[in-house]
Design a protein around this motif. Structure first.
Motif, PDB file in Angstrom:
ATOM      1  N   VAL A   1       1.079  -1.013  -0.131  1.00 53.02           N
ATOM      2  CA  VAL A   1      -0.052   0.207   0.054  1.00 53.02           C
ATOM      3  C   VAL A   1       1.002   1.186   0.516  1.00 53.02           C
ATOM      4  N   ASP A   2       0.439   2.288  -0.783  1.00 52.12           N
ATOM      5  CA  ASP A   2       1.712   3.765  -1.026  1.00 52.12           C
ATOM      6  C   ASP A   2       0.620   4.445   0.135  1.00 52.12           C
ATOM      7  N   TYR A   3       1.304   4.152   1.598  1.00 50.96           N
ATOM      8  CA  TYR A   3       0.655   5.082   2.615  1.00 50.96           C
ATOM      9  C   TYR A   3       0.843   6.161   2.471  1.00 50.96           C
ATOM     10  N   GLN A   4       1.491   7.178   1.315  1.00 53.13           N
ATOM     11  CA  GLN A   4       2.014   8.744   1.568  1.00 53.13           C
ATOM     12  C   GLN A   4       0.577   8.433   0.599  1.00 53.13           C
ATOM     13  N   ALA A   5       0.052   7.900   0.151  1.00 51.42           N
ATOM     14  CA  ALA A   5      -1.093   8.147  -1.174  1.00 51.42           C
ATOM     15  C   ALA A   5      -2.647   8.340   0.196  1.00 51.42           C
ATOM     16  N   ALA A   6      -2.391   7.782   0.357  1.00 49.54           N
ATOM     17  CA  ALA A   6      -3.356   7.155   1.638  1.00 49.54           C
ATOM     18  C   ALA A   6      -3.747   8.229   2.985  1.00 49.54           C
ATOM     19  N   GLY A   7      -2.291   9.181   2.958  1.00 46.74           N
ATOM     20  CA  GLY A   7      -2.865  10.008   3.751  1.00 46.74           C
ATOM     21  C   GLY A   7      -2.421   9.099   5.271  1.00 46.74           C
ATOM     22  N   LEU A   8      -1.611   7.777   5.315  1.00 50.81           N
ATOM     23  CA  LEU A   8      -1.360   8.503   6.246  1.00 50.81           C
ATOM     24  C   LEU A   8       0.131   7.438   7.205  1.00 50.81           C
ATOM     25  N   ASP A   9       1.111   9.271   6.225  1.00 47.00           N
ATOM     26  CA  ASP A   9       2.474   8.783   7.230  1.00 47.00           C
ATOM     27  C   ASP A   9       1.951   9.871   8.243  1.00 47.00           C
ATOM     28  N   GLU A  10       1.663  10.072   8.986  1.00 45.52           N
ATOM     29  CA  GLU A  10       1.288  10.183  10.309  1.00 45.52           C
ATOM     30  C   GLU A  10       1.539   9.389  11.691  1.00 45.52           C
ATOM     31  N   ILE A  11       0.984   8.545  11.033  1.00 45.27           N
ATOM     32  CA  ILE A  11       0.536   7.005  12.128  1.00 45.27           C
ATOM     33  C   ILE A  11       2.355   6.258  12.332  1.00 45.27           C
ATOM     34  N   GLY A  12       3.193   6.475  12.153  1.00 44.91           N
ATOM     35  CA  GLY A  12       4.423   5.703  11.839  1.00 44.91           C
ATOM     36  C   GLY A  12       5.531   6.700  12.543  1.00 44.91           C
ATOM     37  N   LYS A  13       6.656   6.575  13.279  1.00 45.43           N
ATOM     38  CA  LYS A  13       7.326   8.118  13.808  1.00 45.43           C
ATOM     39  C   LYS A  13       8.565   7.231  12.879  1.00 45.43           C
ATOM     40  N   GLY A  14       8.945   7.243  11.116  1.00 45.76           N
ATOM     41  CA  GLY A  14      10.035   7.178  10.607  1.00 45.76           C
ATOM     42  C   GLY A  14      11.128   6.082  10.704  1.00 45.76           C
ATOM     43  N   SER A  15      12.108   6.266   9.892  1.00 42.32           N
ATOM     44  CA  SER A  15      13.135   4.800  10.032  1.00 42.32           C
ATOM     45  C   SER A  15      13.308   4.835  11.405  1.00 42.32           C
ATOM     46  N   GLY A  16      14.009   4.057  11.866  1.00 41.66           N
ATOM     47  CA  GLY A  16      14.543   3.163  12.986  1.00 41.66           C
ATOM     48  C   GLY A  16      13.609   1.926  13.619  1.00 41.66           C
ATOM     49  N   TYR A  17      12.731   1.558  12.944  1.00 45.81           N
ATOM     50  CA  TYR A  17      11.843   1.248  13.567  1.00 45.81           C
ATOM     51  C   TYR A  17      12.020  -0.261  14.206  1.00 45.81           C
ATOM     52  N   VAL A  18      12.863  -1.083  13.652  1.00 47.90           N
ATOM     53  CA  VAL A  18      13.547  -1.949  14.512  1.00 47.90           C
ATOM     54  C   VAL A  18      13.807  -1.787  15.724  1.00 47.90           C
ATOM     55  N   LYS A  19      14.694  -0.809  15.740  1.00 50.99           N
ATOM     56  CA  LYS A  19      15.476  -0.226  17.143  1.00 50.99           C
ATOM     57  C   LYS A  19      14.213  -0.056  18.275  1.00 50.99           C
TER      58      LYS A  19
ATOM     59  N   ILE B   1     -10.290  -7.826   6.443  1.00 52.20           N
ATOM     60  CA  ILE B   1      -8.547  -8.015   7.877  1.00 52.20           C
ATOM     61  C   ILE B   1      -9.731  -7.285   9.004  1.00 52.20           C
ATOM     62  N   LEU B   2      -9.506  -8.064  10.223  1.00 56.00           N
ATOM     63  CA  LEU B   2      -9.691  -6.909  11.836  1.00 56.00           C
ATOM     64  C   LEU B   2      -8.925  -6.859  12.391  1.00 56.00           C
ATOM     65  N   ASP B   3      -9.271  -5.886  13.327  1.00 53.52           N
ATOM     66  CA  ASP B   3      -8.321  -5.622  14.307  1.00 53.52           C
ATOM     67  C   ASP B   3      -6.845  -5.153  14.348  1.00 53.52           C
ATOM     68  N   TRP B   4      -7.199  -3.741  13.997  1.00 57.42           N
ATOM     69  CA  TRP B   4      -6.486  -2.624  13.310  1.00 57.42           C
ATOM     70  C   TRP B   4      -5.520  -2.236  14.539  1.00 57.42           C
ATOM     71  N   GLU B   5      -5.756  -2.785  15.646  1.00 56.85           N
ATOM     72  CA  GLU B   5      -5.427  -1.795  16.745  1.00 56.85           C
ATOM     73  C   GLU B   5      -3.331  -1.726  16.921  1.00 56.85           C
ATOM     74  N   MET B   6      -3.003  -1.956  16.010  1.00 54.20           N
ATOM     75  CA  MET B   6      -1.640  -1.727  16.212  1.00 54.20           C
ATOM     76  C   MET B   6      -0.830  -1.978  15.508  1.00 54.20           C
ATOM     77  N   ALA B   7      -1.633  -1.587  14.615  1.00 53.51           N
ATOM     78  CA  ALA B   7      -1.502  -1.052  12.641  1.00 53.51           C
ATOM     79  C   ALA B   7      -0.158   0.094  13.191  1.00 53.51           C
ATOM     80  N   THR B   8       0.678   0.018  12.221  1.00 48.41           N
ATOM     81  CA  THR B   8       1.286   1.221  12.211  1.00 48.41           C
ATOM     82  C   THR B   8       2.514   1.047  10.685  1.00 48.41           C
ATOM     83  N   LEU B   9       3.610   2.511  10.958  1.00 45.58           N
ATOM     84  CA  LEU B   9       4.479   2.423   9.918  1.00 45.58           C
ATOM     85  C   LEU B   9       5.788   1.357  10.023  1.00 45.58           C
ATOM     86  N   GLY B  10       6.216   0.174   9.399  1.00 41.78           N
ATOM     87  CA  GLY B  10       7.376  -0.168  10.121  1.00 41.78           C
ATOM     88  C   GLY B  10       8.140  -0.881   8.958  1.00 41.78           C
ATOM     89  N   ASP B  11       8.595  -1.952  10.032  1.00 40.76           N
ATOM     90  CA  ASP B  11       9.522  -2.919   8.663  1.00 40.76           C
ATOM     91  C   ASP B  11       8.773  -4.379   8.735  1.00 40.76           C
TER      92      ASP B  11
END
Length: 354
Positions: free
Chosen positions: A153-171, A234-244
């Motif tokens: 999914v193109d998260y930027q086109a979907a307007g979901l840029d703000e749901i994550g915190k950028g790079s460094g997701y694994v850490k 697909i159900l249960d999106w509570e923990m959805a985010t931008l990540g790896d």
């Protein structure tokens, strides 16, 4: 007998006020008539899910658990907003009907969505649902395909840029889950320190950033009752985010109990991944890599992370039970489950070539 997933009676201490539910629903949908019939879905150890029926019309209401809950957990409003943004680009998300942030209505925030009438595969196939080995494999591939589709999914086109915190997701995940586990640890559960140290030492860079579900399992997948190979929700999106994406796959495989796993892991099984025809964990990884285009020489890190994170989730729930913040007897054995997951992590680490 219907194969469509059905709720049951509401658990003691988790009933909703039917007058308040009725008032809210008719404010949102004035055409509703009669009184609501409210039942509860038995699955889930975190958020509570109810079916609200007005005659032939059915809705699903999601709210946090009653009583004390971890800070920042159970954010119903965030979940509903992510679903609304994803729906146009990922059609398997149920429609959101209403969002409520007024705690005076039901004592906490909640949202109401459309009910998807379909088959949900939980611990075992439901009675009357039988597939050949070949058909089971086809279904398995179709479900994994939906995870691949989500990661495209193109998260930027979907307007979901703000749901994550950028790079460094694994850490962030390793640091965050290590901190949460230490805070939730009880004296009858292992400290996981060798596992956390290994995860810190072997930490890879993010392979990509995409929309991830963070709880992608068969019991969050809705199948078309007229064509059980077709995923309709697909159900249960509570923990959805931008990540790896590989961290997301590792999370899913923590629940993937296969036929040759040991007896204790079989006791933890929540989905029918042991059935003849289901892919093994190694086969899922190979298939996912082929379909997604991602490559990694060794998946051990992501598998250990998934099991550790699951232990963290289990332990947070067990902490509430251990300290009397919930009396739900389903959680009494969660400490033993956390200890088992620690042993499983350490076995994988001992066998790993990383």
């Amino acid at each position: 007998m219907t194969l469509i997933d059905q709720p049951t009676d509401t658990r003691e201490g988790e009933a909703l006020d039917p007058v308040a539910v009725d008032r809210f629903m008719k404010q949102q949908l004035p055409e509703l008539e009669g009184e609501p019939v409210i039942r509860q879905y038995p699955g889930g150890a975190s958020n509570l899910t109810y079916q609200i029926d007005y005659g032939e019309r059915s809705f699903v209401l999601r709210r946090p658990p009653f009583g004390h809950k971890a800070k920042s957990a159970h954010d119903m409003l965030r979940e509903a907003r992510i679903m609304r943004a994803l729906k146009p680009v990922y059609p398997y998300v149920p429609d959101i009907i209403a969002i409520c942030d007024d705690h005076d209505v039901l004592g906490d925030e909640f949202y109401v969505m459309e009910r998807l009438k379909g088959i949900i595969l939980r611990q075992d196939f439901p009675e009357g649902f039988e597939l050949s080995e070949g058909d089971t494999r086809k279904l398995c591939r179709n479900v994994v395909d939906k995870l691949v589709d989500l990661h495209r999914v193109d998260y930027q086109a979907a307007g979901l840029d703000e749901i994550g915190k950028g790079s460094g997701y694994v850490k962030r995940q390793i640091d965050g889950w290590s901190d949460r586990f230490r805070k939730a640890r009880t004296e009858d559960v292992s400290d996981f320190e060798p596992v956390m140290a290994w995860l810190q030492e072997k930490m890879p860079e993010d392979v990509a950033t995409c929309v991830i579900h963070n709880d992608f399992r068969f019991d969050n997948v809705v199948l078309n009752p007229d064509n059980p190979f077709e995923v309709i929700g697909i159900l249960d999106w509570e923990m959805a985010t931008l990540g790896d994406p590989l961290m997301d796959l590792g999370n899913s495989l923590a629940y993937w109990v296969q036929a040759d796993d040991d007896q204790f892991f079989q006791m933890l099984r929540r989905q029918p991944t042991h059935r003849p025809g289901m892919m093994t964990r190694d086969e899922v990884v190979a298939y996912y890599m082929e379909r997604s285009g991602y490559q990694v020489d060794n998946f051990d890190y992501y598998e250990v992370y998934g099991l550790f994170r699951l232990a963290g989730i289990v332990q947070q729930i067990y902490y509430r039970y251990y300290h009397g913040q919930t009396t739900d007897k389903r959680f009494a054995g969660f400490g033993q489950a956390a200890n088992y997951l620690e042993q499983r992590c350490r076995r994988l680490i001992d066998q790993s070539s990383l």
